[in-house]
Write an enzyme that holds these catalytic residues in place. Structure first.
Site, PDB file in Angstrom:
ATOM      1  N   ARG A  73      51.648  28.121  58.832  1.00  0.00           N
ATOM      2  CA  ARG A  73      50.748  27.099  58.295  1.00  0.00           C
ATOM      3  C   ARG A  73      51.508  26.231  57.301  1.00  0.00           C
ATOM      4  NH1 ARG A  73      45.847  27.543  53.956  1.00  0.00           N
ATOM      5  NH2 ARG A  73      45.318  25.333  54.058  1.00  0.00           N
ATOM      6  N   HIS A 118      46.438  19.018  51.246  1.00  0.00           N
ATOM      7  CA  HIS A 118      46.561  20.202  50.391  1.00  0.00           C
ATOM      8  C   HIS A 118      46.860  19.716  48.966  1.00  0.00           C
ATOM      9  CE1 HIS A 118      47.488  24.737  50.486  1.00  0.00           C
ATOM     10  NE2 HIS A 118      47.475  24.386  49.211  1.00  0.00           N
ATOM     11  N   GLU A 163      40.784  23.979  50.419  1.00  0.00           N
ATOM     12  CA  GLU A 163      40.081  24.352  49.189  1.00  0.00           C
ATOM     13  C   GLU A 163      39.417  23.162  48.489  1.00  0.00           C
ATOM     14  OE1 GLU A 163      42.700  26.702  46.732  1.00  0.00           O
ATOM     15  OE2 GLU A 163      42.704  28.366  48.160  1.00  0.00           O
ATOM     16  N   ASN A 305      40.374  31.348  52.538  1.00  0.00           N
ATOM     17  CA  ASN A 305      41.414  31.744  51.585  1.00  0.00           C
ATOM     18  C   ASN A 305      40.796  32.747  50.614  1.00  0.00           C
ATOM     19  OD1 ASN A 305      42.877  29.726  52.845  1.00  0.00           O
ATOM     20  ND2 ASN A 305      42.984  28.377  51.070  1.00  0.00           N
ATOM     21  N   TYR A 307      41.620  35.811  47.600  1.00  0.00           N
ATOM     22  CA  TYR A 307      42.608  36.440  46.727  1.00  0.00           C
ATOM     23  C   TYR A 307      42.060  37.618  45.936  1.00  0.00           C
ATOM     24  CZ  TYR A 307      45.984  32.768  47.692  1.00  0.00           C
ATOM     25  OH  TYR A 307      46.877  31.936  48.324  1.00  0.00           O
ATOM     26  N   GLU A 373      44.811  32.126  53.831  1.00  0.00           N
ATOM     27  CA  GLU A 373      45.649  32.477  52.674  1.00  0.00           C
ATOM     28  C   GLU A 373      45.190  33.811  52.120  1.00  0.00           C
ATOM     29  OE1 GLU A 373      46.049  29.719  49.400  1.00  0.00           O
ATOM     30  OE2 GLU A 373      46.177  27.998  50.752  1.00  0.00           O
TER      31      GLU A 373
END
Length: 471
Positions: A73, A118, A163, A305, A307, A373
């Protein structure tokens, strides 16, 4: 344990790795401007050179091959392709660079996933109002169509915007990211709205003009932590966790996947808080116009994404101010049992990803999901033998397998963040997420494989060869 066509990838973004900020006719982006201002980034660092991938792409390709990735990506720099943000002037050197990257990947049997945006808006467009301007949607659509036309014969996986929640809130409410605005309580909602309008316009253009021949898939990458009530039996905590999910993931997922409008929880919370302070909530969170392309149904898969996770209770302060925090009314708490990965905000909670995947399945009509991600940070002294990060990847991928087999979630791929250490936005080079270490003190930007990279490569090799489980 994973389907044979499962996408095993790693991710990067243009500003974070490319450098070459003025090379070969590239225009400035908002991150060029922002990082050149004193006090914006850790140590006043910037992405002028970063990993120097603009000159060292072949080194990146060697890293990709060494890991055995099936997918990579990357993002395109809008300002490298269209220096003033419009198709009036196309920078052919930028086109050549990305053509080479895409062609080299395909020659190595690696499928590119390409992100159009991005975080790095051309500064020329910011000067005209940026994402706050209603005209940005058609400008983005023109840029997207240029990219579909130029690269879409070879690129079959597209992300329009990465995002949007971070771009809107962190860039326009908190001021921690470019363009560094702190317009509390208004700008973020407007920016988010225009990003959805831009995404929808680009998706419809692809769907009608390019999909019949190119046969690709288009989505937008949504970030979210997993939020659960601090006290499972407390009604107020349950409601606070639901608000947190609505203001983070639901803000963009609900319009795209469920109703074509913002979550009712979000709209009513904004209206309630606005009324308290004498404002009109409808003016703060816009409504979608019938004149715009419909946003509902504009994602061919769910790009996530993830985390970390948080426990949630009501609160968070600033109740008497016009701001998103007051609208959200959710205070996030770390569980003391969760280990911390490098940066203070990143608690390591692999099973939070599984819970979030199940929530996505149940809430957003069981979409195909690509985890675009997920990563683990390192700060302080360099550790090439990064055992903790290796454990993180093994545990997280194990939770993804459970989501697939026990919860029935249709997960199609997993992309580690990041291929290599890079410019981590306001943290500069002080935080390292790479599967490869990059020596930023060395003009050659030497790449060195971390233990976690070796171990991730073993996991990929095992599943590509048809072996069924992690050991």
């Amino acid at each position: 344990m994973f389907p044979p066509d499962f996408a095993w990838g790693a991710a990067t973004s243009a500003y974070q790795i490319e450098g070459g900020w003025q090379a070969d006719g590239k225009g400035p982006s908002i991150w060029d401007t922002f990082s050149h201002e004193k006090g914006r980034v850790f140590g006043d660092q910037n992405g002028d050179v970063a990993c120097n991938s603009y000159e060292l792409w072949e080194k990146d390709l060697e890293c990709i091959q060494q890991l055995g990735l099936t997918h990579y990506r990357l993002s395109l720099s809008w300002a490298r392709l269209l220096p003033d943000g419009t198709t009036r002037h196309v920078n052919q050197k930028g086109v050549q660079y990305y053509n080479k990257v895409i062609d080299d990947l395909l020659a190595s049997n690696v499928s590119p996933m390409v992100t159009l945006y991005h975080f790095d808006l051309p500064q020329a467009l910011q000067d005209q109002g940026g994402w706050k301007s209603p005209g940005i949607a058609s400008l983005f659509d023109s840029y997207a169509q240029f990219c579909f036309q130029t690269f879409g014969d070879r690129v079959k996986l597209w992300i329009t915007i990465n995002e949007p929640q971070v771009c809107a809130k962190v860039g326009h409410e908190d001021g921690i990211h470019a363009p560094g605005l702190k317009e509390k309580g208004t700008a973020a909602y407007l920016v988010g709205h225009n990003m959805l309008r831009a995404h929808a316009a680009a998706w419809h253009s692809y769907n009608s003009l390019y999909r019949p021949e190119q046969k690709g898939a288009v989505s937008l990458a949504l970030n979210s932590d997993w939020y659960e009530p601090l006290n499972q039996g407390c009604t107020e905590d349950i409601a606070a966790a639901e608000r947190d999910l609505a203001f983070t993931l639901g803000w963009f997922a609900w319009p795209v996947f469920v109703t074509g409008d913002y979550p009712e929880i979000m709209r009513s919370a904004i209206n309630t808080q606005s009324k308290k302070l004498g404002y009109n909530g409808a003016c703060r969170l816009p409504s979608f116009s019938n004149d715009d392309p419909a946003v509902l149904g504009t994602a061919d898969f769910f790009a996530l994404n993830y985390y970390t996770s948080r426990k949630v209770k009501p609160g968070g302060g600033c109740e008497q101010m016009l701001c998103m925090k007051a609208d959200q009314d959710a205070e996030e708490v770390l569980d003391s049992s969760w280990p911390i990965s490098g940066v203070s905000w990143l608690a390591v909670v692999p099973d939070g990803l599984r819970k979030l995947l199940k929530y996505i399945k149940d809430t957003f009509n069981d979409p195909a999901v690509l985890i675009t991600e997920n990563g683990f940070s390192q700060v302080g002294p360099l550790q090439i033998e990064d055992a903790q990060r290796s454990v993180h990847y093994k545990d997280t991928i194990s939770e993804v397998a459970k989501a697939i087999h026990e919860d029935g979630v249709n997960v199609r791929g997993y992309f580690a963040w990041s291929l290599m250490d890079n410019f981590e936005w306001a943290d500069g080079f002080s935080v390292r997420f790479g599967l490869f270490h990059v020596d930023f003190a060395d003009s050659k930007r030497t790449r060195t494989l971390y233990q976690s990279g070796r171990d991730y490569a073993k996991i990929i090799s095992k599943y590509k060869s048809g072996q069924s489980k992690l050991e």
